[in-house]
Design a protein around this motif. Structure first.
Motif, PDB file in Angstrom:
ATOM      1  N   ALA A  59       1.431  -1.062   0.136  1.00 13.41           N
ATOM      2  CA  ALA A  59      -0.414  -0.155  -0.034  1.00 13.41           C
ATOM      3  C   ALA A  59       0.702   1.533   0.021  1.00 13.41           C
ATOM      4  O   ALA A  59       0.454   2.508  -0.374  1.00 13.41           O
ATOM      5  N   ALA A  60       1.835   1.042   0.673  1.00  5.36           N
ATOM      6  CA  ALA A  60       2.879   2.487   0.772  1.00  5.36           C
ATOM      7  C   ALA A  60       2.957   2.530  -0.388  1.00  5.36           C
ATOM      8  O   ALA A  60       3.207   3.806  -1.082  1.00  5.36           O
ATOM      9  N   VAL A  61       3.990   1.496  -1.144  1.00  8.22           N
ATOM     10  CA  VAL A  61       4.848   1.935  -2.223  1.00  8.22           C
ATOM     11  C   VAL A  61       3.088   2.182  -3.523  1.00  8.22           C
ATOM     12  O   VAL A  61       3.699   2.700  -4.192  1.00  8.22           O
ATOM     13  N   ASN A  62       2.556   1.377  -3.320  1.00  8.70           N
ATOM     14  CA  ASN A  62       1.002   2.232  -3.992  1.00  8.70           C
ATOM     15  C   ASN A  62       0.975   3.616  -4.313  1.00  8.70           C
ATOM     16  O   ASN A  62       1.128   4.444  -5.390  1.00  8.70           O
ATOM     17  N   GLU A  63       0.973   3.962  -2.730  1.00  8.23           N
ATOM     18  CA  GLU A  63       0.972   5.716  -2.652  1.00  8.23           C
ATOM     19  C   GLU A  63       1.510   6.110  -3.517  1.00  8.23           C
ATOM     20  O   GLU A  63       1.947   7.416  -3.915  1.00  8.23           O
ATOM     21  N   LEU A  99      11.280   5.327   5.215  1.00  6.47           N
ATOM     22  CA  LEU A  99      10.977   6.418   4.803  1.00  6.47           C
ATOM     23  C   LEU A  99      11.855   7.742   4.391  1.00  6.47           C
ATOM     24  O   LEU A  99      13.180   7.690   5.362  1.00  6.47           O
ATOM     25  N   SER A 100      12.295   7.784   3.191  1.00 11.65           N
ATOM     26  CA  SER A 100      13.578   8.537   3.151  1.00 11.65           C
ATOM     27  C   SER A 100      13.131   9.926   1.616  1.00 11.65           C
ATOM     28  O   SER A 100      12.340   8.595   0.730  1.00 11.65           O
ATOM     29  N   ILE A 101      12.374  10.932   1.921  1.00 16.58           N
ATOM     30  CA  ILE A 101      12.280  11.765   0.659  1.00 16.58           C
ATOM     31  C   ILE A 101      13.253  12.582   0.540  1.00 16.58           C
ATOM     32  O   ILE A 101      13.558  13.439   1.133  1.00 16.58           O
ATOM     33  N   VAL A 102      13.487  12.485  -0.813  1.00  8.63           N
ATOM     34  CA  VAL A 102      14.576  14.375  -1.711  1.00  8.63           C
ATOM     35  C   VAL A 102      13.624  14.640  -3.167  1.00  8.63           C
ATOM     36  O   VAL A 102      13.653  13.550  -3.252  1.00  8.63           O
ATOM     37  N   VAL A 140      11.722   8.564  -3.443  1.00  6.45           N
ATOM     38  CA  VAL A 140      11.044   8.215  -2.500  1.00  6.45           C
ATOM     39  C   VAL A 140      11.765   6.782  -1.892  1.00  6.45           C
ATOM     40  O   VAL A 140      11.101   6.033  -3.392  1.00  6.45           O
ATOM     41  N   VAL A 141      12.520   6.901  -1.128  1.00  9.80           N
ATOM     42  CA  VAL A 141      12.404   5.298  -0.325  1.00  9.80           C
ATOM     43  C   VAL A 141      11.413   4.777   0.798  1.00  9.80           C
ATOM     44  O   VAL A 141      11.625   5.763   1.356  1.00  9.80           O
ATOM     45  N   VAL A 142      10.707   3.788   0.347  1.00 12.43           N
ATOM     46  CA  VAL A 142      10.584   3.210   1.806  1.00 12.43           C
ATOM     47  C   VAL A 142      10.817   1.934   1.469  1.00 12.43           C
ATOM     48  O   VAL A 142      11.473   1.284   0.975  1.00 12.43           O
ATOM     49  N   GLY A 143      11.209   0.936   3.103  1.00 12.80           N
ATOM     50  CA  GLY A 143      10.945  -0.120   3.609  1.00 12.80           C
ATOM     51  C   GLY A 143      10.860  -0.857   4.365  1.00 12.80           C
ATOM     52  O   GLY A 143       9.950  -0.137   5.334  1.00 12.80           O
ATOM     53  N   THR A 144      10.475  -1.943   4.330  1.00 15.07           N
ATOM     54  CA  THR A 144       9.679  -2.970   5.739  1.00 15.07           C
ATOM     55  C   THR A 144      10.387  -3.760   6.012  1.00 15.07           C
ATOM     56  O   THR A 144      11.797  -4.675   5.174  1.00 15.07           O
ATOM     57  N   ALA A 145      11.336  -3.880   7.447  1.00 14.04           N
ATOM     58  CA  ALA A 145      11.988  -5.305   8.074  1.00 14.04           C
ATOM     59  C   ALA A 145      11.787  -6.166   7.607  1.00 14.04           C
ATOM     60  O   ALA A 145      10.679  -6.880   7.130  1.00 14.04           O
TER      61      ALA A 145
END
Length: 138
Positions: free
Chosen positions: A41-45, A111-114, A122-127
């Motif tokens: 869902a986060a990647v989708n957003e 979450l990282s946004i440049v 945008v980089v999102v991650g999950t452990a």
């Protein structure tokens, strides 16, 4: 060691297909279902934001290390990311948006946004779950 899983360009035409590929990789990483759903869902957003606000297309890169991470890059006009991050309270809906990034921030492990005049990354991650010890079964 990083392991690259997917690099693909996306736009409104192949958006759903790309999301399904991310979901498949998430399942292969054996992430618990609820956490996997939050990640997808986060990647989708983030992909929606790239299509809507970032020039109509983007590039998605997915890899694994200690996290499953997804980078979405676009070539839009950029925005002031700090305005949308590190909020404790849920923002009110507005024409500018921002609620989606708040949800992303609160449902992922990183979450990282440049963002700037030449685009946004945008980089999102999950452990990832811990691997089982050798010789043991689940």
């Amino acid at each position: 060691m990083d392991r690259l899983l997917l690099v693909i360009e996306f736009d409104a035409e192949n958006f759903t297909e790309v999301r399904h590929e991310v979901d498949a990789h998430t399942r292969q990483c054996r992430i618990p279902p609820e956490k996997a759903a939050d990640f997808v869902a986060a990647v989708n957003e983030v992909m929606i934001n790239a299509v809507r606000h970032g020039g109509g297309q983007g590039v998605l890169r997915l890899w694994r290390d200690v996290h499953l991470q997804c980078e979405v890059r676009d070539h839009g006009p950029g925005f002031v990311a700090e305005r949308y991050l590190n909020r404790d309270r849920r923002p009110s809906p507005s024409a500018e948006g921002g609620m989606g990034l708040w949800i992303v921030q609160h449902t992922t492990d990183l979450l990282s946004i440049v963002s700037g005049a030449t685009g946004t990354t945008v980089v999102v991650g999950t452990a990832l779950p811990s691997p089982t010890a050798p010789g043991k079964t689940r």
